[in-house]
Design a protein around this motif. Structure first.
Motif, PDB file in Angstrom:
ATOM      1  N   ALA A  15      42.032 -23.548 -61.415  1.00  0.00           N
ATOM      2  CA  ALA A  15      41.810 -23.042 -62.223  1.00  0.00           C
ATOM      3  C   ALA A  15      42.231 -21.694 -61.993  1.00  0.00           C
ATOM      4  O   ALA A  15      42.222 -21.475 -63.943  1.00  0.00           O
ATOM      5  N   GLN A  18      45.191 -22.090 -64.858  1.00  0.00           N
ATOM      6  CA  GLN A  18      44.853 -23.092 -66.466  1.00  0.00           C
ATOM      7  C   GLN A  18      43.940 -21.933 -67.035  1.00  0.00           C
ATOM      8  O   GLN A  18      44.547 -21.202 -68.270  1.00  0.00           O
ATOM      9  N   HIS A 109      35.320 -26.101 -63.353  1.00  0.00           N
ATOM     10  CA  HIS A 109      36.003 -26.502 -63.281  1.00  0.00           C
ATOM     11  C   HIS A 109      36.721 -27.284 -62.038  1.00  0.00           C
ATOM     12  O   HIS A 109      37.510 -28.334 -61.933  1.00  0.00           O
ATOM     13  N   VAL A 142      35.215 -29.797 -67.645  1.00  0.00           N
ATOM     14  CA  VAL A 142      36.975 -29.490 -68.017  1.00  0.00           C
ATOM     15  C   VAL A 142      36.939 -31.260 -68.393  1.00  0.00           C
ATOM     16  O   VAL A 142      37.958 -31.392 -68.219  1.00  0.00           O
ATOM     17  N   ASN A 165      40.759 -29.133 -69.575  1.00  0.00           N
ATOM     18  CA  ASN A 165      42.085 -28.817 -68.934  1.00  0.00           C
ATOM     19  C   ASN A 165      43.216 -28.676 -70.106  1.00  0.00           C
ATOM     20  O   ASN A 165      43.082 -30.184 -70.438  1.00  0.00           O
ATOM     21  N   LEU A 279      44.771 -31.882 -62.983  1.00  0.00           N
ATOM     22  CA  LEU A 279      45.185 -31.408 -64.140  1.00  0.00           C
ATOM     23  C   LEU A 279      46.959 -31.932 -63.471  1.00  0.00           C
ATOM     24  O   LEU A 279      47.582 -31.556 -64.236  1.00  0.00           O
ATOM     25  N   SER A 352      43.140 -27.442 -76.491  1.00  0.00           N
ATOM     26  CA  SER A 352      41.771 -26.706 -75.591  1.00  0.00           C
ATOM     27  C   SER A 352      41.204 -25.611 -76.258  1.00  0.00           C
ATOM     28  O   SER A 352      40.366 -25.406 -76.390  1.00  0.00           O
TER      29      SER A 352
END
Length: 370
Positions: A15, A18, A109, A142, A165, A279, A352
């Motif tokens: 997170a 990101q 997240h 996300v 993400n 991710l 995003s």
């Protein structure tokens, strides 16, 4: 538009990183408050030119932090307050409302099926989350999977927006020279078959399955673990007990070196059973790696043809060992890295950022119209 991001901490984590990546692409003036732990990502944000303030919160029940956060928000005269991670979402929404901010956004997240941020869900945590969620304007999920989980919790669907993400595919693309350099630096033989894992070393990631599987695999197989966390000592002891400690390479918590480390791998395995997005799996696909994963909503929410190099597996030691054997055999016949599949381009960070910017502007216009 002035946006304040409030996050629980800025150590190395998905997170946190990101947030840094998104801020590089958002066309707004952004500042960050971290409630605790102004770690490596705080330094990286400052290097990017983003102001970062450490609130100095001492724990979940440090209520004295709330008025400090309210004062900070008032001084900044922010148009939007955007919160990230559980504690920041609870305190940040309350503080933003007390400070008179009209637009409050929160990104979820790390909501898994049975845990949030690696901790088991409880009725109290859920009630507190839902109570403060109503103080905000919108909740960002996300993944579609997280959006469904939020709705099942009781968050009204019209308040949920999905902003996935994002990854920087160009930065993560396979680099043969970086591969050779990383292997030399880490002491990995040029001919070794390298299985990789990336993430915080915590129980939920189940990296013990990777260590256990290594004992069932040929001696030329190495395990490259990228990350740090409280499980490091236990995993080291497990590797020693299994007699594979000399075949595990501990890269530690890294940020800038991640593309080179992914290039050094031949196969990426994620045995984690409960993810909000996955991710690390998408980043591995961007690096051209074949991927085996136990859970990855980012891919499970898409048609299979968008990620042809990824396959779902069980998360046991036997499952992982069997998957590695099969992938290693395929690699022996076709030792190459793939181009990034369509799934990676779907999760491009610029896309995003555009989705999040649209949400900001929509909230701003709606409030202005009222």
């Amino acid at each position: 538009m002035r946006v304040l991001h409030v996050i629980t901490g800025l150590g190395i984590g998905g997170a946190e990183q990101q947030l840094r990546l998104l801020l590089r692409h958002l066309p707004v003036r952004s500042s960050v408050v971290t409630l605790t732990n102004p770690g490596p990502v705080a330094d990286a944000l400052r290097a990017d030119g983003v102001p970062v303030t450490h609130l100095g919160m001492r724990g979940n029940r440090d209520l004295a932090a709330l008025p400090r956060l309210v004062r900070h928000i008032r001084r900044g005269r922010y148009d939007i307050v955007h919160t990230h991670l559980y504690r920041a979402c609870v305190y940040g929404r309350i503080a933003a409302r007390l400070a008179g901010v009209r637009h409050i956004v929160a990104t979820e997240h790390s909501l898994g099926a049975a845990q949030i941020e690696g901790r088991p869900l409880s009725a109290g945590a859920r009630a507190l989350y839902l109570g403060t969620e109503r103080l905000g304007s919108a909740t960002v999920a996300v993944s579609d999977t997280v959006a469904r989980r939020l709705a099942d919790w009781g968050v009204r669907p019209h308040r949920i927006s999905v902003v996935p993400n994002g990854v920087d595919a160009a930065r993560l693309a396979h680099d043969q020279e970086a591969r050779r350099a990383a292997r030399r630096r880490l002491g990995i033989p040029a001919g070794a078959y390298v299985v990789g894992g990336v993430g915080r070393l915590v129980p939920g990631k189940r990296f013990d399955a990777l260590v256990g599987a290594l004992a069932e695999l040929p001696a030329d197989v190495r395990l490259l673990l990228v990350g740090e966390g409280p499980e490091r000592r236990r995993l080291e002891r497990l590797a020693a007990a299994e007699g594979v400690d000399g075949r595990v390479v501990w890269a530690g918590a890294v940020t800038r070196e991640l593309p080179a480390l992914l290039s050094a791998m031949d196969l990426f395995v994620s045995p984690s059973a409960d993810e909000a997005f996955g991710l690390a799996v998408v980043e591995a696909l961007a690096a051209g790696l074949p991927v085996r994963y136990a859970a990855c909503p980012a891919l499970d929410d898409l048609p299979p043809h968008e990620a042809p190099g990824a396959r779902r597996i069980g998360g046991t030691v036997a499952d992982v060992a069997a998957a590695v054997r099969a992938a290693r055999a395929a690699h022996a016949e076709h030792p190459r890295h793939r181009p990034a599949p369509p799934a990676v381009h779907r999760y491009d960070v610029a896309r995003s950022a555009r989705q999040l910017t649209t949400l900001y502007r929509t909230l701003y216009r709606e409030a202005s119209d009222r």
